[in-house]
Write a protein that holds these residues in place. Structure first.
Motif, PDB file in Angstrom:
ATOM      1  N   LYS A 125      -6.885  -1.370  -7.172  1.00  0.00           N
ATOM      2  CA  LYS A 125      -6.724  -2.677  -7.819  1.00  0.00           C
ATOM      3  C   LYS A 125      -6.784  -3.817  -6.795  1.00  0.00           C
ATOM      4  O   LYS A 125      -7.439  -4.828  -7.013  1.00  0.00           O
ATOM      5  CB  LYS A 125      -5.386  -2.734  -8.586  1.00  0.00           C
ATOM      6  N   GLU A 126      -6.094  -3.617  -5.681  1.00  0.00           N
ATOM      7  CA  GLU A 126      -6.082  -4.684  -4.678  1.00  0.00           C
ATOM      8  C   GLU A 126      -7.477  -4.875  -4.072  1.00  0.00           C
ATOM      9  O   GLU A 126      -7.912  -5.995  -3.799  1.00  0.00           O
ATOM     10  CB  GLU A 126      -5.062  -4.355  -3.580  1.00  0.00           C
ATOM     11  N   LEU A 127      -8.168  -3.767  -3.903  1.00  0.00           N
ATOM     12  CA  LEU A 127      -9.525  -3.816  -3.363  1.00  0.00           C
ATOM     13  C   LEU A 127     -10.425  -4.680  -4.261  1.00  0.00           C
ATOM     14  O   LEU A 127     -11.215  -5.494  -3.781  1.00  0.00           O
ATOM     15  CB  LEU A 127     -10.049  -2.379  -3.335  1.00  0.00           C
ATOM     16  N   LEU A 166      -1.118 -12.031  -7.927  1.00  0.00           N
ATOM     17  CA  LEU A 166       0.241 -11.615  -8.280  1.00  0.00           C
ATOM     18  C   LEU A 166       0.238 -10.109  -8.543  1.00  0.00           C
ATOM     19  O   LEU A 166      -0.110  -9.658  -9.632  1.00  0.00           O
ATOM     20  CB  LEU A 166       0.706 -12.382  -9.517  1.00  0.00           C
ATOM     21  N   ASP A 167       0.601  -9.371  -7.517  1.00  0.00           N
ATOM     22  CA  ASP A 167       0.545  -7.910  -7.612  1.00  0.00           C
ATOM     23  C   ASP A 167       1.833  -7.401  -8.253  1.00  0.00           C
ATOM     24  O   ASP A 167       2.875  -8.019  -8.132  1.00  0.00           O
ATOM     25  CB  ASP A 167       0.374  -7.342  -6.195  1.00  0.00           C
ATOM     26  N   GLU A 168       1.747  -6.261  -8.928  1.00  0.00           N
ATOM     27  CA  GLU A 168       2.910  -5.642  -9.607  1.00  0.00           C
ATOM     28  C   GLU A 168       3.582  -6.640 -10.541  1.00  0.00           C
ATOM     29  O   GLU A 168       4.801  -6.763 -10.574  1.00  0.00           O
ATOM     30  CB  GLU A 168       3.947  -5.117  -8.595  1.00  0.00           C
ATOM     31  N   ILE A 169       2.770  -7.340 -11.312  1.00  0.00           N
ATOM     32  CA  ILE A 169       3.306  -8.402 -12.171  1.00  0.00           C
ATOM     33  C   ILE A 169       4.264  -7.840 -13.233  1.00  0.00           C
ATOM     34  O   ILE A 169       5.185  -8.517 -13.681  1.00  0.00           O
ATOM     35  CB  ILE A 169       2.139  -9.194 -12.840  1.00  0.00           C
TER      36      ILE A 169
HETATM   37 MG   LIG Z   1      -1.877  -2.481  -5.036  1.00  0.00          MG
END
Ligand SMILES: [Mg+2]
Ligand SMILES: Nc1ncnc2c1ncn2[C@@H]1O[C@H](COP(=O)(O)OP(=O)(O)OP(=O)(O)O)[C@@H](O)[C@H]1O
Length: 479
Positions: free
Chosen positions: A203-205, A267-270
């Protein structure tokens, strides 16, 4: 000395002529054919170092020619020409042992570099002589081991060069192709993106690829891990605070929203965000405006919002843990990343990609993996998704350093799966048959490892050389 013998099969006269001229000019001896049938006759009567063939041809097609050289010759390599860069065609070619493939229309330098590396490899196998016919099963076995592995890895690396890569996101599966299409479509817009998927799917990628393919690429990408920052601190992390806002606030500090001005906030792990803070976030997203903690001045920012979660937000909304209005605000363009177990076709290319990287990082030179290893790797379900595969490859490379990775190098959980498979054997085929098959596999595997040297194979199996030879005779394994 001639540089090498090449047979070219291509039903388009102009391409055939062009390739012939190019390679003749480079000193190769070339036999050109316009159809597969007459090429097959030539292949039966002459040995070549290299077969360059079109895939789609009437009567005898390119894949049939590849299968023929694969069966008959010890070191003739195949390069396929294809007008359809489709995965299916390339995969069939790979199964038939193609060394490389050329996508029409091709550039001269690509043709030459592919031919030269194939020729180099063929020479490695034959010395300076002409490729030999395969005469015994042991030879066939040898050919299927290293050669095939090297070829598949080469082809995999070629995959990575073109279509199946977006930035450094790798994927040949339908699921990932859809993700690439979406990224391309929405990267350079201001649309809010919600990326969902299990832990370790990338996801971050994807968030990074989106930012760096937008016109905001020269401005900051600010990542906030909403799950990792304590609730009490998250508000001031996001929006900043004014001097004196609380004890310890000795000077004014900018929050992540302000730091991201002009760029993107991720906003990660929202899904882990506290319910009360969600209201403030909603307003900031809607109005692109907020106040610092302890401040009254409204601050405007120009930013793009991306969010990610490995939780199911719809469920959280139903359970009253996530605000519905915030969910709709964020879910403008959803990008769902399927878990690795639902796109297993990606495993070999990801493996090859991580192998190359781990080799470079660890100063190692692991060449690839054996075919049966890949089968075992593809059976596994990867609860930790791509991250788990990446860590596995890293570990294998560090431990192995060079050579090929085999099943025995894999961690025990992979063996576990194999053992289960054995219990699913078809018992009705009879005890003797099954045991003989098992024995045969063990012996072939040992011979394979020692390039057919029986005394060494016997040593590996802790068996007398004479016993091994007897068993080979009984089991019908050619010497
Ligand atoms: Mg991640
Ligand atoms: N398709 C891919 N191609 C290459 N590398 C990948 C791919 N998918 C994931 N990775 C790698 O796997 C690791 C995990 O990816 P990432 O951190 O993006 O996952 P995530 O979905 O954000 O996971 P989490 O939910 O645990 O935060 C990273 O090192 C990333 O580079």
């Amino acid at each position: 000395m001639e540089k090498g013998r090449i047979i070219i099969v291509e039903d388009e006269q102009s391409i055939l002529g062009m390739l012939g001229e190019l390679l003749t000019a480079k000193g190769y001896s070339v036999d050109p054919f316009l159809d597969g049938k007459s090429a097959l006759v030539a292949l039966k009567n002459n040995a070549y170092h290299l077969l360059i063939t079109d895939i789609m041809m009437p009567k005898v097609d390119g894949l049939q020619l590849l299968s023929f050289i694969q069966k008959e010759y010890l070191s003739t390599l195949g390069i396929v020409i294809t007008g359809y860069g489709s995965l299916e065609t390339a995969i069939s070619a790979m199964r038939c042992g193609a060394f490389d493939y050329l996508l029409k229309p091709f550039k001269f330098e690509d043709v030459l570099s592919s031919v030269e590396s194939a020729m180099q490899y063929s020479r490695l196998l034959t010395g300076d002589s002409i490729p030999k016919k395969i005469t015994s099963k042991a030879n066939l076995l040898r050919r299927f081991s290293e050669n095939r592995m090297v070829r598949e890895n080469t082809l995999l690396r070629n995959f990575l060069k073109d279509k199946y890569k977006f930035e450094n996101i790798i994927g040949v599966s339908f699921g990932m192709q859809k993700v690439f299409e979406l990224i391309e479509k929405v990267a350079d817009t201001n649309a809010t993106i919600l990326i969902t998927g299990e832990s370790g799917v990338g996801k971050e990628l994807v968030a990074r690829a989106l930012h760096f393919n937008s016109s905001r690429r020269d401005k900051p990408l600010v990542v906030v891990n909403c799950g990792a920052i304590p609730e009490t601190l998250l508000e001031s992390e996001l929006f900043g605070y004014e001097k004196g806002a609380f004890t310890g606030a000795t000077s004014t500090r900018l929050g992540r929203f302000e730091l991201a001005d002009g760029g993107t906030i991720f906003l990660d792990e929202i899904g882990d965000m506290n319910f009360n803070l969600q209201v403030k976030l909603l307003r900031a997203i809607q109005e692109k405006a907020f106040e610092r903690v302890g401040g009254t001045k409204t601050i405007d920012v120009d930013l793009r919002i991306m969010a990610a979660t490995n939780r199911n937000l719809e469920d959280l909304v139903r359970e009253g843990k996530f605000r519905e209005d915030l969910y709709y605000r964020l879910n403008v363009v959803p990008i769902h990343m399927p878990p690795l177990r639902e796109r297993k076709q990606d495993i070999p290319v990801l493996f090859a990609h991580f192998l190359e990287r781990s080799n470079a990082l660890n100063n190692a030179s692991v060449d690839g993996f054996s075919e049966d290893t890949m089968e075992v790797l593809m059976e596994y379900d990867y609860p930790g998704n791509v991250r788990e595969l990446q860590n596995l490859v890293e570990r294998l490379v560090v431990l192995k350093k060079s050579g090929f990775i085999g099943i025995e190098d894999l961690p025990e959980k992979f063996y576990g799966q194999q053992k289960q498979d054995n219990t699913r054997l078809d018992l009705h085929r009879g005890y003797d048959t099954l045991v003989s098959e098992f024995e045969q596999n063990l012996i072939l595997k040992a011979l394979n490892e020692t390039n057919g040297v029986k005394s060494k194979a016997a040593q590996i199996l802790s068996m007398n050389r004479t016993t091994l030879i007897e068993k080979m005779k009984r089991l019908g394994i050619a010497e």
